[in-house]
Design an enzyme around this catalytic site. Structure first.
Site, PDB file in Angstrom:
ATOM      1  N   ASP A 102      29.831 -18.879  28.508  1.00 45.08           N
ATOM      2  CA  ASP A 102      28.758 -18.985  29.503  1.00 45.08           C
ATOM      3  C   ASP A 102      27.990 -17.669  29.501  1.00 45.08           C
ATOM      4  O   ASP A 102      28.470 -16.661  28.970  1.00 45.08           O
ATOM      5  CB  ASP A 102      29.354 -19.249  30.895  1.00 45.08           C
ATOM      6  CG  ASP A 102      28.266 -19.426  31.949  1.00 45.08           C
ATOM      7  OD1 ASP A 102      27.365 -20.244  31.726  1.00 45.08           O
ATOM      8  OD2 ASP A 102      28.297 -18.729  32.980  1.00 45.08           O
ATOM      9  N   SER A 103      26.845 -17.684  30.151  1.00 42.19           N
ATOM     10  CA  SER A 103      26.064 -16.453  30.265  1.00 42.19           C
ATOM     11  C   SER A 103      26.760 -15.437  31.174  1.00 42.19           C
ATOM     12  O   SER A 103      26.456 -14.256  31.116  1.00 42.19           O
ATOM     13  CB  SER A 103      24.682 -16.781  30.818  1.00 42.19           C
ATOM     14  OG  SER A 103      24.814 -17.487  32.031  1.00 42.19           O
ATOM     15  N   TYR A 109      20.555 -16.173  31.459  1.00 38.75           N
ATOM     16  CA  TYR A 109      19.897 -16.815  30.329  1.00 38.75           C
ATOM     17  C   TYR A 109      18.730 -17.695  30.822  1.00 38.75           C
ATOM     18  O   TYR A 109      17.815 -17.993  30.078  1.00 38.75           O
ATOM     19  CB  TYR A 109      20.882 -17.736  29.581  1.00 38.75           C
ATOM     20  CG  TYR A 109      21.902 -17.047  28.697  1.00 38.75           C
ATOM     21  CD1 TYR A 109      22.097 -15.662  28.721  1.00 38.75           C
ATOM     22  CD2 TYR A 109      22.669 -17.797  27.811  1.00 38.75           C
ATOM     23  CE1 TYR A 109      23.045 -15.063  27.896  1.00 38.75           C
ATOM     24  CE2 TYR A 109      23.613 -17.210  26.977  1.00 38.75           C
ATOM     25  CZ  TYR A 109      23.800 -15.839  27.033  1.00 38.75           C
ATOM     26  OH  TYR A 109      24.744 -15.263  26.205  1.00 38.75           O
ATOM     27  N   CYS A 152      27.433 -23.162  29.661  1.00 44.15           N
ATOM     28  CA  CYS A 152      26.128 -22.809  30.220  1.00 44.15           C
ATOM     29  C   CYS A 152      25.129 -23.949  29.983  1.00 44.15           C
ATOM     30  O   CYS A 152      24.931 -24.382  28.837  1.00 44.15           O
ATOM     31  CB  CYS A 152      25.651 -21.533  29.532  1.00 44.15           C
ATOM     32  SG  CYS A 152      24.030 -20.985  30.028  1.00 44.15           S
ATOM     33  N   ASN A 153      24.513 -24.417  31.051  1.00 44.09           N
ATOM     34  CA  ASN A 153      23.525 -25.503  30.913  1.00 44.09           C
ATOM     35  C   ASN A 153      22.312 -25.059  30.098  1.00 44.09           C
ATOM     36  O   ASN A 153      21.765 -25.833  29.318  1.00 44.09           O
ATOM     37  CB  ASN A 153      23.040 -25.957  32.289  1.00 44.09           C
ATOM     38  CG  ASN A 153      24.057 -26.788  33.028  1.00 44.09           C
ATOM     39  OD1 ASN A 153      23.975 -28.012  33.067  1.00 44.09           O
ATOM     40  ND2 ASN A 153      25.046 -26.145  33.625  1.00 44.09           N
ATOM     41  N   GLU A 158      26.035 -14.718  42.537  1.00 47.37           N
ATOM     42  CA  GLU A 158      26.664 -13.558  41.883  1.00 47.37           C
ATOM     43  C   GLU A 158      26.917 -12.429  42.893  1.00 47.37           C
ATOM     44  O   GLU A 158      27.822 -11.631  42.732  1.00 47.37           O
ATOM     45  CB  GLU A 158      25.782 -13.047  40.735  1.00 47.37           C
ATOM     46  CG  GLU A 158      25.549 -14.111  39.677  1.00 47.37           C
ATOM     47  CD  GLU A 158      26.113 -13.771  38.316  1.00 47.37           C
ATOM     48  OE1 GLU A 158      26.336 -12.607  38.055  1.00 47.37           O
ATOM     49  OE2 GLU A 158      26.338 -14.727  37.535  1.00 47.37           O
ATOM     50  N   CYS A 168      23.459 -26.363  36.632  1.00 47.74           N
ATOM     51  CA  CYS A 168      23.658 -24.933  36.349  1.00 47.74           C
ATOM     52  C   CYS A 168      25.100 -24.621  36.723  1.00 47.74           C
ATOM     53  O   CYS A 168      25.594 -25.083  37.770  1.00 47.74           O
ATOM     54  CB  CYS A 168      22.687 -24.111  37.192  1.00 47.74           C
ATOM     55  SG  CYS A 168      23.047 -22.352  37.176  1.00 47.74           S
ATOM     56  N   HIS A 183      26.612 -22.294  38.037  1.00 52.89           N
ATOM     57  CA  HIS A 183      26.909 -21.654  39.324  1.00 52.89           C
ATOM     58  C   HIS A 183      26.883 -22.624  40.511  1.00 52.89           C
ATOM     59  O   HIS A 183      27.507 -22.360  41.533  1.00 52.89           O
ATOM     60  CB  HIS A 183      25.882 -20.557  39.634  1.00 52.89           C
ATOM     61  CG  HIS A 183      25.993 -19.347  38.765  1.00 52.89           C
ATOM     62  ND1 HIS A 183      25.840 -19.395  37.399  1.00 52.89           N
ATOM     63  CD2 HIS A 183      26.224 -18.048  39.078  1.00 52.89           C
ATOM     64  CE1 HIS A 183      25.969 -18.172  36.905  1.00 52.89           C
ATOM     65  NE2 HIS A 183      26.203 -17.332  37.900  1.00 52.89           N
TER      66      HIS A 183
HETATM   67  N1  DGL Z   1      24.935 -20.267  33.129  1.00 54.54           N
HETATM   68  C1  DGL Z   1      23.547 -20.570  33.401  1.00 54.54           C
HETATM   69  C2  DGL Z   1      23.327 -22.077  33.362  1.00 54.54           C
HETATM   70  O1  DGL Z   1      24.232 -22.864  33.549  1.00 54.54           O
HETATM   71  C3  DGL Z   1      23.113 -20.034  34.737  1.00 54.54           C
HETATM   72  C4  DGL Z   1      23.001 -18.541  34.824  1.00 54.54           C
HETATM   73  C5  DGL Z   1      21.946 -17.952  33.926  1.00 54.54           C
HETATM   74  O2  DGL Z   1      20.734 -18.078  34.198  1.00 54.54           O
HETATM   75  O3  DGL Z   1      22.349 -17.393  32.929  1.00 54.54           O
HETATM   76  O4  DGL Z   1      22.229 -22.501  33.127  1.00 54.54           O
END
Ligand code: DGL
Length: 265
Positions: free
Chosen positions: A10-11, A42, A73-74, A151, A183, A185
């Site tokens: 994930d990011s 991301y 990560c989406n 976060e 997403c 989060h």
């Molecule tokens: N992990 C990212 C997603 O699921 C969210 C956080 C980011 O913007 O990196 O899209």
């Protein structure tokens, strides 16, 4: 049988929502998690940058001899799935396909998606939903403030509730049947989102379908681990300070001795 670990990236810390669901369904599988905390978010970046970072994450996990990779990560799932599949023969799963399958179940007419700006801009969720059922209406909304607030640990209370009200009012007015939490989060604040949308809207956490899909793939390819031999491993590209607090609270597990800081470049 295959006792190699499952790679998840994930990011940042959001992918722990995916780890949590995988551990519920597959407790005997060892997970190697990579959170690119030095380069999060991301969701605000260009597609080419997200693809570049995602390929670097994949390369790292492949060096760890993982038997498959979950793109938690989406935003990476939206932009980088095809590019990643071109680099390796091991199974690659993303979070978008299982979420789409869960969303169209039942008598659904209108579906909402909340996600990062990048995921919304990619149009991938919208296209995949329409491809499965051209009669449904799809409404997507980017919610850029959710990630930094989560976060910062703002997962309940007035601030996150106000932001949720602002972002979700448009989707509420569309009278949607289901809402995809697109997403990593967002499942952390599912209560806030659920309270705002009301109980008639089904919330879809992509990680739930992903864990089921992963289980099916391990079964089909005879990749299940015999039993758990070892602890999970967490790799981060920045200092783990903020990560540990949110991670331990969310996973309800002590993981600070399982974390290693690495550099991908
Ligand atoms: N992990 C990212 C997603 O699921 C969210 C956080 C980011 O913007 O990196 O899209």
């Amino acid at each position: 049988m295959n006792n190699s670990p499952i790679g998840v990236f994930d990011s940042g810390l959001g992918g722990l929502t995916v780890v949590k669901e995988i551990k519920k369904v597959l407790p005997d599988e060892k997970i190697i998690y990579l959170g690119d905390t030095a380069r999060v978010p991301y969701g605000t970046r260009s597609s080419s940058t997200v693809i570049k970072f995602s390929l670097e994450n994949t390369k790292f996990l492949v060096t760890k001899k993982v038997k498959c990779i979950v793109i938690a990560c989406n935003t990476s799932s939206a932009w980088a799935t095809d590019a990643i599949k071109n680099t390796t023969d091991i199974p690659i799963l993303n979070v978008i396909d299982p979420a789409v399958d869960s969303a169209i179940e039942g008598n659904i007419r209108k579906i909402g998606i909340i996600a990062t700006a990048g995921t919304v801009r990619s149009g991938v969720y919208q296209k995949k939903l329409k491809a499965k059922n051209s009669n449904i209406d799809v409404y997507a909304k980017a919610c850029p403030l959710f990630v930094p607030l989560i976060e910062e640990g703002e997962t309940k209370g007035k601030i996150i509730e106000l932001v949720a009200k602002k972002y979700l009012s448009e989707l509420k007015s569309k009278d949607i049947d289901a809402l995809i939490l697109g997403c990593t989060h967002y499942p952390i604040i599912d209560k806030v989102i659920g309270d705002e949308m009301g109980r008639n809207v089904r919330l879809i956490n992509p990680a739930v379908g992903l864990a089921q899909e992963l289980s099916k793939i391990l079964d089909k390819s005879d990749l299940y681990a015999e039993k758990r031999f070892d602890d999970d491993e967490y790799y981060l590209t920045d200092d783990p300070t903020g990560f540990i607090n949110v991670a331990e609270a969310y996973l309800e597990e002590d993981i600070d001795n399982l974390i290693t800081k690495i550099s991908l470049t």
